[in-house]
Design a protein around this motif. Structure first.
Motif, PDB file in Angstrom:
ATOM      1  N   VAL A   4      -5.452   3.952  -0.054  1.00 48.54           N
ATOM      2  CA  VAL A   4      -5.059   3.811  -1.451  1.00 48.54           C
ATOM      3  C   VAL A   4      -6.198   4.231  -2.374  1.00 48.54           C
ATOM      4  N   ARG A   5      -7.411   3.776  -2.077  1.00 48.80           N
ATOM      5  CA  ARG A   5      -8.575   4.110  -2.914  1.00 48.80           C
ATOM      6  C   ARG A   5      -8.786   5.608  -2.992  1.00 48.80           C
ATOM      7  N   ARG A  42      -6.651   7.945  -2.605  1.00 48.93           N
ATOM      8  CA  ARG A  42      -5.531   8.657  -3.209  1.00 48.93           C
ATOM      9  C   ARG A  42      -5.340   8.349  -4.703  1.00 48.93           C
ATOM     10  N   LEU A  43      -6.030   7.319  -5.198  1.00 47.58           N
ATOM     11  CA  LEU A  43      -5.895   6.993  -6.613  1.00 47.58           C
ATOM     12  C   LEU A  43      -6.542   8.078  -7.487  1.00 47.58           C
ATOM     13  N   CYS A  48       0.814  -1.226   0.000  1.00 44.05           N
ATOM     14  CA  CYS A  48       0.000   0.000   0.000  1.00 44.05           C
ATOM     15  C   CYS A  48       0.845   1.273   0.000  1.00 44.05           C
TER      16      CYS A  48
END
Length: 246
Positions: A242-243, A245-246, A122
């Motif tokens: 992560v989701r 920040r994508l 991550c």
């Protein structure tokens, strides 16, 4: 010699020499009831270095060493620990939105290794653990991490609260995973510099840490069981970071 034995030093004088030479010692096991000048010398060295120490029955030492321990065994960390200054500086040098992971008294070695593996996947910039009371960074942790342990900087601090205050002073928001809140992890803005705090398998994040963090967050539970394994919960939370920040 197997993998576990290569991470251990046996005998009082050998452990004293390891301390004096600056080896990265993760934990020292001392047989209960040992006495004498040489054991006092070892204990003086331990106090000066603030090492993680456990007084254990001889059976524990025999299991770790096949009996060749002279009452003392030290576990040598397979990695070199970084300082708080170093990990924070390096993280901000590499990204404007670093991600840190704090483990508050996590005790299970395999959970530790699994969390390190997920953290590496991550993009966690550093993992911060307490000097005492946490799971040892031993061969089992290395194996469970699938080698990720060599790719993520790890920092040891006297107390997790010290790391919380240091990160807050560096403009990093602290988010504690806990069931003691109405907010879910999905309610928190994780696109800014963030540190996630995961707690002990049984007790969770300590109350003193919960009082100091910026946010408390939980994962929604849809079934009858009220909690997830800590490594699974950590993975779900890190992937929400992560989701976002994508």
């Amino acid at each position: 010699m197997n993998e576990k034995e290569t991470t251990r030093i046996f005998g009082i004088r050998a452990v004293i020499e390891a301390i004096e030479s600056g080896k990265s010692i993760d934990k020292i096991y001392i047989q209960k009831g040992l006495s004498g000048n040489i054991i006092k010398d070892l204990e003086n060295h331990i106090r000066k270095g603030n090492y993680n120490i456990s007084y254990v029955p001889v059976e524990k030492l025999n299991k770790l060493s096949k009996g060749n321990h002279q009452g003392v065994i030290a576990s040598i960390s397979p990695v070199e620990f970084k300082s708080m200054d170093e990990v924070v500086r390096d993280a901000f040098n590499s990204t404007s939105t670093p991600l840190f992971l704090l483990l508050d008294q996590l005790t299970d070695v395999r959970n530790f290794g699994a969390i390190i593996r997920t953290a590496e996947c991550c993009g966690v910039n550093a993992i911060i653990i307490p000097e005492k009371g946490g799971a040892p960074l031993n061969a089992d942790a290395v194996k469970t991490s699938a080698g990720a342990i060599f790719n993520v900087p790890i920092c040891k601090v006297n107390h997790i609260k010290d790391a919380v205050f240091y990160l807050q002073s560096s403009d990093v928001q602290l988010v504690a995973a806990t069931e003691k809140t109405n907010d879910t992890i999905y309610d928190i803005d994780l696109k800014k510099p963030t540190a996630i705090v995961m707690g002990n398998e049984a007790k969770g994040v300590s109350s003193s840490i919960l009082k100091t963090v910026d946010h408390r967050a939980k994962l929604p539970m849809m079934g009858k069981i009220e909690s997830l394994n800590v490594s699974v919960a950590c993975g779900a939370i890190l992937y929400e970071v992560v989701r976002q920040r994508l």
